[in-house]
Motif scaffolding. Structure first.
Motif, PDB file in Angstrom:
ATOM      1  N   GLN A  22      93.556 -33.227 122.802  1.00 26.85           N
ATOM      2  CA  GLN A  22      93.142 -31.926 122.283  1.00 26.85           C
ATOM      3  C   GLN A  22      94.204 -30.863 122.556  1.00 26.85           C
ATOM      4  OE1 GLN A  22      89.215 -30.769 123.681  1.00 26.85           O
ATOM      5  NE2 GLN A  22      88.511 -32.893 123.599  1.00 26.85           N
ATOM      6  N   VAL A  23      94.732 -30.867 123.766  1.00 22.40           N
ATOM      7  CA  VAL A  23      95.734 -29.869 124.143  1.00 22.40           C
ATOM      8  C   VAL A  23      97.006 -30.050 123.324  1.00 22.40           C
ATOM      9  CG1 VAL A  23      97.253 -29.125 126.015  1.00 22.40           C
ATOM     10  CG2 VAL A  23      94.821 -29.485 126.456  1.00 22.40           C
ATOM     11  N   VAL A  24      97.478 -31.290 123.205  1.00 24.93           N
ATOM     12  CA  VAL A  24      98.705 -31.540 122.445  1.00 24.93           C
ATOM     13  C   VAL A  24      98.507 -31.177 120.979  1.00 24.93           C
ATOM     14  CG1 VAL A  24     100.309 -33.322 121.664  1.00 24.93           C
ATOM     15  CG2 VAL A  24      99.554 -33.281 124.048  1.00 24.93           C
ATOM     16  N   ALA A  25      97.351 -31.504 120.426  1.00 21.63           N
ATOM     17  CA  ALA A  25      97.080 -31.161 119.021  1.00 21.63           C
ATOM     18  C   ALA A  25      97.111 -29.651 118.816  1.00 21.63           C
ATOM     19  CB  ALA A  25      95.729 -31.729 118.591  1.00 21.63           C
ATOM     20  N   GLY A  26      96.568 -28.905 119.762  1.00 25.03           N
ATOM     21  CA  GLY A  26      96.593 -27.447 119.654  1.00 25.03           C
ATOM     22  C   GLY A  26      98.000 -26.885 119.728  1.00 25.03           C
ATOM     23  N   ILE A  27      98.827 -27.470 120.588  1.00 34.00           N
ATOM     24  CA  ILE A  27     100.212 -27.026 120.701  1.00 34.00           C
ATOM     25  C   ILE A  27     100.960 -27.278 119.394  1.00 34.00           C
ATOM     26  CG2 ILE A  27     102.415 -27.478 121.859  1.00 34.00           C
ATOM     27  CD1 ILE A  27     100.725 -28.091 124.396  1.00 34.00           C
ATOM     28  N   LEU A  28     100.786 -28.481 118.829  1.00 37.46           N
ATOM     29  CA  LEU A  28     101.502 -28.843 117.607  1.00 37.46           C
ATOM     30  C   LEU A  28     100.992 -28.056 116.398  1.00 37.46           C
ATOM     31  CD1 LEU A  28     101.787 -32.711 118.081  1.00 37.46           C
ATOM     32  CD2 LEU A  28     103.528 -30.961 118.537  1.00 37.46           C
ATOM     33  N   HIS A  69     100.582 -30.965 134.344  1.00 32.79           N
ATOM     34  CA  HIS A  69     101.087 -29.608 134.089  1.00 32.79           C
ATOM     35  C   HIS A  69      99.996 -28.586 133.804  1.00 32.79           C
ATOM     36  CE1 HIS A  69     103.836 -26.492 132.972  1.00 32.79           C
ATOM     37  NE2 HIS A  69     103.559 -26.541 131.683  1.00 32.79           N
ATOM     38  N   TRP A  70      98.750 -29.025 133.661  1.00 33.43           N
ATOM     39  CA  TRP A  70      97.633 -28.113 133.372  1.00 33.43           C
ATOM     40  C   TRP A  70      96.633 -28.175 134.517  1.00 33.43           C
ATOM     41  CZ3 TRP A  70     100.496 -30.362 129.648  1.00 33.43           C
ATOM     42  CH2 TRP A  70     100.856 -29.599 128.525  1.00 33.43           C
ATOM     43  N   PRO A  71      96.984 -27.736 135.727  1.00 36.13           N
ATOM     44  CA  PRO A  71      96.072 -27.891 136.863  1.00 36.13           C
ATOM     45  C   PRO A  71      94.778 -27.098 136.705  1.00 36.13           C
ATOM     46  CG  PRO A  71      97.877 -26.421 137.443  1.00 36.13           C
ATOM     47  CD  PRO A  71      98.217 -27.017 136.103  1.00 36.13           C
ATOM     48  N   HIS A  72      94.812 -26.011 135.939  1.00 31.94           N
ATOM     49  CA  HIS A  72      93.598 -25.217 135.729  1.00 31.94           C
ATOM     50  C   HIS A  72      92.574 -25.973 134.893  1.00 31.94           C
ATOM     51  CE1 HIS A  72      96.677 -24.489 132.763  1.00 31.94           C
ATOM     52  NE2 HIS A  72      95.843 -23.935 131.926  1.00 31.94           N
ATOM     53  N   LEU A  73      93.015 -27.020 134.187  1.00 27.43           N
ATOM     54  CA  LEU A  73      92.086 -27.879 133.458  1.00 27.43           C
ATOM     55  C   LEU A  73      91.704 -29.123 134.249  1.00 27.43           C
ATOM     56  CD1 LEU A  73      93.478 -27.739 129.801  1.00 27.43           C
ATOM     57  CD2 LEU A  73      91.255 -26.925 130.591  1.00 27.43           C
ATOM     58  N   GLU A 131     109.581 -33.192 117.939  1.00 21.94           N
ATOM     59  CA  GLU A 131     109.389 -34.460 118.648  1.00 21.94           C
ATOM     60  C   GLU A 131     109.599 -34.269 120.137  1.00 21.94           C
ATOM     61  OE1 GLU A 131     111.689 -37.703 116.947  1.00 21.94           O
ATOM     62  OE2 GLU A 131     111.829 -36.545 115.086  1.00 21.94           O
ATOM     63  N   VAL A 132     110.601 -33.480 120.483  1.00 18.64           N
ATOM     64  CA  VAL A 132     110.874 -33.179 121.886  1.00 18.64           C
ATOM     65  C   VAL A 132     109.691 -32.431 122.498  1.00 18.64           C
ATOM     66  CG1 VAL A 132     112.378 -31.902 123.466  1.00 18.64           C
ATOM     67  CG2 VAL A 132     113.365 -33.171 121.543  1.00 18.64           C
ATOM     68  N   LEU A 133     109.143 -31.483 121.741  1.00 16.86           N
ATOM     69  CA  LEU A 133     107.995 -30.717 122.213  1.00 16.86           C
ATOM     70  C   LEU A 133     106.813 -31.641 122.500  1.00 16.86           C
ATOM     71  CD1 LEU A 133     106.570 -27.972 122.712  1.00 16.86           C
ATOM     72  CD2 LEU A 133     105.982 -27.979 120.274  1.00 16.86           C
ATOM     73  N   GLU A 134     106.480 -32.497 121.533  1.00 14.56           N
ATOM     74  CA  GLU A 134     105.331 -33.387 121.719  1.00 14.56           C
ATOM     75  C   GLU A 134     105.552 -34.333 122.893  1.00 14.56           C
ATOM     76  OE1 GLU A 134     102.478 -36.537 119.285  1.00 14.56           O
ATOM     77  OE2 GLU A 134     104.141 -35.538 118.249  1.00 14.56           O
ATOM     78  N   GLU A 135     106.728 -34.917 122.952  1.00 16.31           N
ATOM     79  CA  GLU A 135     107.034 -35.838 124.046  1.00 16.31           C
ATOM     80  C   GLU A 135     106.947 -35.123 125.395  1.00 16.31           C
ATOM     81  OE1 GLU A 135     110.718 -38.656 125.632  1.00 16.31           O
ATOM     82  OE2 GLU A 135     111.023 -37.267 123.967  1.00 16.31           O
ATOM     83  N   SER A 136     107.492 -33.914 125.454  1.00  8.95           N
ATOM     84  CA  SER A 136     107.486 -33.155 126.694  1.00  8.95           C
ATOM     85  C   SER A 136     106.066 -32.863 127.152  1.00  8.95           C
ATOM     86  CB  SER A 136     108.261 -31.853 126.498  1.00  8.95           C
ATOM     87  OG  SER A 136     108.167 -31.029 127.637  1.00  8.95           O
TER      88      SER A 136
END
Length: 238
Positions: free
Chosen positions: A144-150, A213-217, A124-129
């Motif tokens: 899309q990015v958050v789904a890939g991380i999780l 946090h993803w400036p390259h995107l 939960e901390v990861l997703e929120e962060s």
């Protein structure tokens, strides 16, 4: 350093993959580019016991000598370890919004987050962060990015993330012997204090563009300007 910089090695952040550099690729045409996934990410072989040191060692095995290492977030922290421990491999280092605080208050906030990662609710901390860090741009891409991380295997994420948050980077930053660029887009990193710690490290602040946090995107043109300016600076030659 003499001659042109070596190949560009791109390393993504935790839970992320090399496709996240796709918006930088057109601006890197003509350069030798190698993108490396972190161990246990996107099909890359895992390390037996996940730690920041083990991940850095695995990445170092794949970095050609003389490379310009460009790492996003955790990828930048990994790059810092590689650059300090294997200076034969890294001619220059670029970190994209990596969590490398050098002031006491910022280090304390980082340590508090590390304690949360060791709690039962760490996912939960990861997703929120990650959601909070994204910023106001492109909410569909954020999902899309958050789904890939999780979706990344927890065993590839949790220990590595905890090690990054536990790290006091000041000793490594002070020991860095190659030119470096910190592209800040959301992190609590004091660029002036960073340069005072090691004059080889310069900073570019993109926070006014609100890229998250993803400036390259979200702001690839600004990242490319910073990257090309750093690589083409005459003061870094010789």
């Amino acid at each position: 350093m003499t001659g042109p910089p070596g190949p560009l090695v791109l390393v993504p952040g935790i839970g992320c993959g090399t496709t996240q550099f796709r918006r930088l690729r057109p601006g890197l045409a003509g350069r030798d580019v190698l993108a490396l996934d972190l161990p246990g990410h996107r099909g890359a072989p895992p390390v037996p016991r996940v730690s920041l040191a083990a991940v850095a060692a695995r990445i170092a095995e794949q970095v050609p000598p003389g490379s310009v290492l460009v790492g996003h977030s955790t990828g930048g922290v990994v790059g810092l370890l590689v650059a300090v421990r294997r200076p034969d491999l890294v001619s220059r280092l670029v970190v994209l919004d990596s969590n490398l605080p050098v002031t006491a208050d910022a280090l304390a906030r980082k340590a508090a987050r590390a304690a949360q990662v060791r709690s039962p609710r760490w996912r939960e901390v990861l997703e929120e962060s990650m959601r909070t860090a994204w910023g106001p741009r492109e909410p569909g891409l954020r999902e899309q990015v958050v789904a890939g991380i999780l979706a990344t295997p927890p065993e590839a994420v949790r220990g590595l993330w905890a090690d990054v948050l536990d790290l006091d980077p000041r000793e490594l930053l002070a020991a860095l012997a190659v030119p470096a660029l910190h592209v800040r887009s959301s992190r609590d990193v004091d660029l002036a204090a960073l340069a005072a710690l090691n004059p080889r490290v310069r900073g570019v602040d993109l926070r006014g563009l609100e890229p998250g946090h993803w400036p390259h995107l979200t702001e690839p043109a600004a990242v490319l300007r910073a990257l090309h300016g750093f690589l083409g600076s005459p003061s870094l030659e010789g």
